[in-house]
Design a protein around this motif. Structure first.
Motif, PDB file in Angstrom:
ATOM      1  N   SER A   1      80.608  66.798  65.708  1.00 56.16           N
ATOM      2  CA  SER A   1      80.546  67.361  67.205  1.00 56.16           C
ATOM      3  C   SER A   1      81.010  66.283  68.260  1.00 56.16           C
ATOM      4  CB  SER A   1      78.934  67.454  67.187  1.00 56.16           C
ATOM      5  OG  SER A   1      78.102  66.346  67.294  1.00 56.16           O
ATOM      6  N   GLU A   2      80.793  65.009  67.944  1.00 50.71           N
ATOM      7  CA  GLU A   2      81.234  63.983  68.882  1.00 50.71           C
ATOM      8  C   GLU A   2      82.613  63.723  68.909  1.00 50.71           C
ATOM      9  OE1 GLU A   2      78.040  60.295  68.915  1.00 50.71           O
ATOM     10  OE2 GLU A   2      78.691  60.833  66.798  1.00 50.71           O
ATOM     11  N   VAL A   3      83.315  64.032  67.775  1.00 49.94           N
ATOM     12  CA  VAL A   3      84.868  63.931  68.048  1.00 49.94           C
ATOM     13  C   VAL A   3      85.292  65.139  68.588  1.00 49.94           C
ATOM     14  CG1 VAL A   3      86.692  63.968  66.430  1.00 49.94           C
ATOM     15  CG2 VAL A   3      84.787  62.724  65.884  1.00 49.94           C
ATOM     16  N   ILE A   4      84.809  66.458  68.399  1.00 49.42           N
ATOM     17  CA  ILE A   4      85.030  67.543  69.038  1.00 49.42           C
ATOM     18  C   ILE A   4      85.077  67.371  70.681  1.00 49.42           C
ATOM     19  CG2 ILE A   4      84.524  70.016  69.440  1.00 49.42           C
ATOM     20  CD1 ILE A   4      83.740  70.097  66.496  1.00 49.42           C
ATOM     21  N   SER A   5      83.862  66.808  71.041  1.00 47.33           N
ATOM     22  CA  SER A   5      83.491  66.705  72.568  1.00 47.33           C
ATOM     23  C   SER A   5      84.451  65.664  73.068  1.00 47.33           C
ATOM     24  CB  SER A   5      82.323  66.041  72.825  1.00 47.33           C
ATOM     25  OG  SER A   5      81.037  66.958  72.251  1.00 47.33           O
TER      26      SER A   5
ATOM     27  N   LEU B   1      90.287  65.947  76.318  1.00 47.12           N
ATOM     28  CA  LEU B   1      91.701  65.986  76.641  1.00 47.12           C
ATOM     29  C   LEU B   1      92.330  67.246  76.828  1.00 47.12           C
ATOM     30  CD1 LEU B   1      92.577  63.617  73.399  1.00 47.12           C
ATOM     31  CD2 LEU B   1      92.081  62.877  75.830  1.00 47.12           C
ATOM     32  N   GLU B   2      91.635  68.337  77.306  1.00 48.40           N
ATOM     33  CA  GLU B   2      91.894  69.674  77.326  1.00 48.40           C
ATOM     34  C   GLU B   2      93.068  70.205  76.511  1.00 48.40           C
ATOM     35  OE1 GLU B   2      92.883  69.361  81.567  1.00 48.40           O
ATOM     36  OE2 GLU B   2      91.032  69.202  82.387  1.00 48.40           O
TER      37      GLU B   2
ATOM     38  N   LYS C   1      74.147  67.777  66.444  1.00 46.02           N
ATOM     39  CA  LYS C   1      74.587  69.241  65.722  1.00 46.02           C
ATOM     40  C   LYS C   1      75.065  69.331  64.346  1.00 46.02           C
ATOM     41  CE  LYS C   1      76.334  70.852  69.990  1.00 46.02           C
ATOM     42  NZ  LYS C   1      77.874  71.309  70.781  1.00 46.02           N
ATOM     43  N   ILE C   2      74.123  68.254  63.648  1.00 47.98           N
ATOM     44  CA  ILE C   2      74.229  68.330  62.163  1.00 47.98           C
ATOM     45  C   ILE C   2      73.468  69.361  61.486  1.00 47.98           C
ATOM     46  CG2 ILE C   2      73.629  66.707  60.108  1.00 47.98           C
ATOM     47  CD1 ILE C   2      75.631  65.400  62.028  1.00 47.98           C
ATOM     48  N   GLY C   3      73.737  70.047  60.603  1.00 45.67           N
ATOM     49  CA  GLY C   3      73.177  71.042  60.037  1.00 45.67           C
ATOM     50  C   GLY C   3      71.908  70.680  59.162  1.00 45.67           C
TER      51      GLY C   3
END
Length: 267
Positions: free
Chosen positions: A78-82, A87-88, A139-141
Motif C-alpha cells: 500500500s505504501e508503494v502504491i501511494s 507520480l500521477e 492495509k495488510i490482510g
C-alpha cells in the motif's frame, strides 16, 4: 510514417538516453528500454512503435522510482502504491510495476508483516492488539497479520509484558496498591495487551508494597481533601473526604484510621 534514428545521446542523468529521429530530438528512454527494443542508429520507428516504447519507458521510470523508495527500508504494498500515485501514473503502469516487484520478491506483504512483528517484539513495548492495528493501517490482510503474529511466541510476549508491568508499577509507586494495579492494567491495554494476558502477567510478578509510604501518601491526599471540604459541617465533611479517598484507591480501613486520628487531633 516511419522515421529513422539518427542519433542516440547519453543524458547527464545516469541510465537515460535521448533519441533523435531524422536529426531532431524526439524522446528519451531508460537504458533497459534501449536494450529491450534494441534501439540503435539507423533503426526505423513508426508512430505505433514509438507509443509502445514510451509506454514501456513510463513503466521503467516508475520501476526505478519504486526501487529507490524500497532501497531505504522494507515497505508494504500500500505504501508503494501511494508513492507511485503521487507520480500521477496510469493504473495500468502502476500494476505492471507492482507485478515486477512481486515477481522479484521485492514486494511481499507477508514478509513485511513478519518483519514488522519481529521488530516490535525486539524493540518496543507494544502488544499484539496495537501491532495488528498498525498493520491494518498499512492495509495488510487479516490472514497475513495472523500468520505474522505467530512470530511473537507467548514466552516472549509474557517476558515483554512483565517488563512493561514492572516499569509501570514503579512509575505509579506513589499511588495505593489498588490504584496502581488499575493504572498498570489500563496502560497495558493501551499498549495492546489483552485483559486475560494482563491478568496472567500480573499474577507472575511480585508487587512491592510499602505500608509506611502508602500511609504518608494518604496523609498528604487526605489533608488536601479535608481542607477543600472545610465549608461543610463535620458529618458531611467526613463523608465527602472518605468518598474522595476511596475513589483514589485507599482501603476503608486506612481511611477510617485517618479520620479517627484526624478527629482525635481536632478535639
Amino acid at each position: 510514417m516511419k522515421k529513422k534514428i539518427t542519433k542516440i545521446e547519453t543524458q547527464k542523468r545516469p541510465g537515460r538516453y535521448n533519441i533523435y529521429l531524422d536529426q531532431k530530438y524526439a524522446f528519451s528512454v531508460s537504458e533497459s528500454v534501449l536494450i529491450n527494443f534494441r534501439l540503435a542508429k539507423g533503426m526505423e520507428i513508426d508512430e505505433q512503435l514509438q507509443k509502445v516504447i514510451l509506454a514501456d519507458d513510463d513503466v521503467a521510470k516508475a520501476y526505478s522510482k519504486a526501487l529507490n523508495y524500497l532501497a531505504h527500508q522494507l515497505r508494504a504494498e500500500s505504501e508503494v502504491i501511494s508513492k507511485l500515485k503521487e507520480l500521477e501514473l496510469d493504473d495500468g503502469v502502476i500494476e505492471e510495476v507492482l507485478q515486477k516487484l512481486r515477481d522479484q520478491n521485492l514486494l511481499d506483504d507477508q514478509n513485511y508483516a513478519d518483519s514488522y512483528v519481529r521488530t516490535m517484539m525486539l524493540t518496543s513495548d507494544k502488544g499484539p492488539t496495537i501491532i495488528r492495528q498498525n498493520l491494518r493501517m498499512k492495509k495488510i490482510g487479516e490472514n497475513l497479520i495472523d500468520r505474522a503474529l505467530e512470530q511473537y511466541p507467548e514466552n516472549e510476549l509474557m517476558e515483554n509484558g512483565i517488563k512493561l508491568a514492572e516499569k509501570q508499577l514503579k512509575h505509579y509507586h506513589h499511588f495505593p496498591t489498588k490504584t496502581r494495579l488499575q493504572k498498570v492494567r489500563q496502560s497495558m491495554m493501551t499498549k495492546g495487551f489483552k485483559s486475560d494476558l494482563i491478568t496472567k502477567i500480573l499474577d507472575n510478578i511480585t508487587i512491592e508494597e510499602d505500608p509506611d509510604e502508602e500511609w504518608e501518601d494518604l496523609n498528604v491526599q487526605a489533608e488536601k481533601i479535608w481542607h477543600r471540604n472545610r465549608k461543610y459541617d463535620s458529618r458531611e465533611r467526613i463523608m465527602r473526604t472518605k468518598r474522595s479517598l476511596y475513589g483514589k484507591g485507599y482501603s476503608m480501613e486506612q481511611i477510617n484510621r485517618w479520620v479517627e486520628e484526624r478527629s482525635a487531633g481536632d478535639e
